[in-house]
Design an enzyme around this catalytic site. Sequence first.
Site, mmCIF file in Angstrom:
data_model
loop_
_atom_site.group_PDB
_atom_site.id
_atom_site.type_symbol
_atom_site.label_atom_id
_atom_site.label_comp_id
_atom_site.label_asym_id
_atom_site.label_seq_id
_atom_site.Cartn_x
_atom_site.Cartn_y
_atom_site.Cartn_z
ATOM 1 C CE LYS A 127 -3.559 1.971 3.335
ATOM 2 N NZ LYS A 127 -4.932 1.752 4.248
ATOM 3 C CB SER A 202 -7.685 3.868 3.008
ATOM 4 O OG SER A 202 -6.870 2.960 3.371
ATOM 5 C CB SER A 226 -8.096 0.511 5.912
ATOM 6 O OG SER A 226 -8.991 1.903 5.531
#
Length: 522
Positions: A127, A202, A226
């Site tokens: 990420k 996210s 997330s």
Amino acid sequence: MGLTAGERIVQWLFRAVSSFFCALFVLVSPRRKAGKVAPVTESLLLIPAVQLAEKIRRKQVSCVEVVQAYLDRIQQVNPLLNAMVKDRFSAALAEAAQVDRLIEEETGGEEALADRLPLLGVPFSVKESFFLQGMPCSTGLVSRAGFVASKDAPAVALLKRAGAIPLGVTNTSELCMWLESSNHLYGITNNPYDTTRICGGSSGGEGSILASGGSVIGIGSDIGGSIRMPCFFNGIFGHKATPGIICNEGQLPPSSGLQEDLLSTGPMCRYAEDLLPMLKIMAGTNADKLLLSSEVDLKKLRFFTVVDDGGSPWTSPVDKQLVEAQRKVIQHLEADLGVKVKEMSFPQLKYSYQIWDTCMALPDKDGKPPQPFVELMADGGSTVWPVWELIKWIFGKSNHTIPSIGLALMNSKPSPFYLKEKEALQHDMDKVLGTDGVLLYPSHPLLAPKHHHPLFTIYNFSYTGIFNALGLPVTQCPLGLSEEGLPLGVQVVGGKLQDHLTLAVALYLEKTFGGWRDPGTT
Ligand SMILES: *[C@@H]1O[C@H](CO)[C@@H](O)[C@H](O)[C@H]1NC(C)=O
Ligand SMILES: *[C@@H]1O[C@H](CO)[C@@H](O)[C@H](O)[C@H]1NC(C)=O
Ligand SMILES: CC(=O)N[C@H]1CO[C@H](CO)[C@@H](O)[C@@H]1O
């Protein structure tokens, strides 16, 4: 659980208003053509990470071949998905060649190698909000364009130290605070099952690239869902570990106030068997606090199911297909294992959003409040004025996304009422789960929504957020596909430090429901 007349009115009004805006939005937004990725044809891409590491160690396949297969797949799917926002392909290939040489020269035997470097040669994705040396870490902030990380986040470093090879970094929502991975630096990321839908957030770029077969394991973080939301929307596995087990340092934004207790860095992957080894590696020395090597007898666990949040006025009713999928899980558990799955309800769950919001706003142990969201948006630069950003946004001139601007305008304060409700829920939940209880709960009320829709329905993430507030480990498990070909799933929740239980259930559910499905063949 009954709602009061007032709550019913609020519920009706809120749903009416959000439906109105959704409908309006559908009318005015340009028609996008639904697309999906091509099927995976390379069999190397269909091997779990631990098995891949074994094959590489045994020289049944070279690490260069494996890495090349993943690079080819990313190049094939990424134009459609916009999931990986910066790659390091040539560095990864050079590292793969080194791995092949190391294996060639290894004299200690295969087992020693497996002990020392359990993920040797396995590619992984990261990420973008994590530091990965030599790569950007902007978390979607335009002002951070050009920033390059000079070191690795501890969790990333641990995966690298285990021999895994990073391929690149993947998109997130701005400052990781939204369930759509879109920002003004990298644009919007699509769902591989239907590109007109969100990939979640996210850690949405991770969800999208993993589900499309462009990566086998990845690293995400979860402060309100997330990891679990993108895993759910993309039909893969993800684990929100018990907080404090995996180090959260080296990611943006840093947590402040009591948020560290809500935030969990954790693994995301296509195959359930990779969850536990990844957790063990990413936990470092903290792995000893978990019972990761203990044998779990599912027949001896106590199972619970909760069908919904009890009718919060702020969330939508759980999709019928998700209710049905959860019911099938119960049927299988009862028929295969001879256990009884007890249906429960917790009255405070209808305050999930408010409880999460209150916990996010709590001061730390020294009384220091969390850093205001506008400061995170400014990232040390000039002051951000949310109202001004909103005006700029209306004219398409803001560098910030509307969810961030909205969040900056909200400025939550902790509420003693909801804190009390949280404590009551914590007490009941801890008691029910103990050290041998496992609870099933919907991952989200709805299947992967169309792009931008969640803007009008912001509270649905509270299905995941509540477990951050409670500090419990949760494994997100896929349960096949819906009639429209979108992933179904369920959250499996355990007591504190009982991560091994939810991971064992994930393995069972993968065996029973087939786990991840290639989006290209659905
Ligand atoms: C957006 O960010 C860029 C780069 O930091 C800056 O040059 C520009 O002025 C910003 N635009 C607005 C409208 O704030
Ligand atoms: C969330 O909740 C609202 C109702 O509050 C609902 O209308 C909406 O469709 C839901 N969807 C998502 C995925 O956010
Ligand atoms: C669709 C989109 O905006 N893609 C962008 C993703 O990020 C890379 C790297 O900054 C850009 O080159 C792409 O245009």
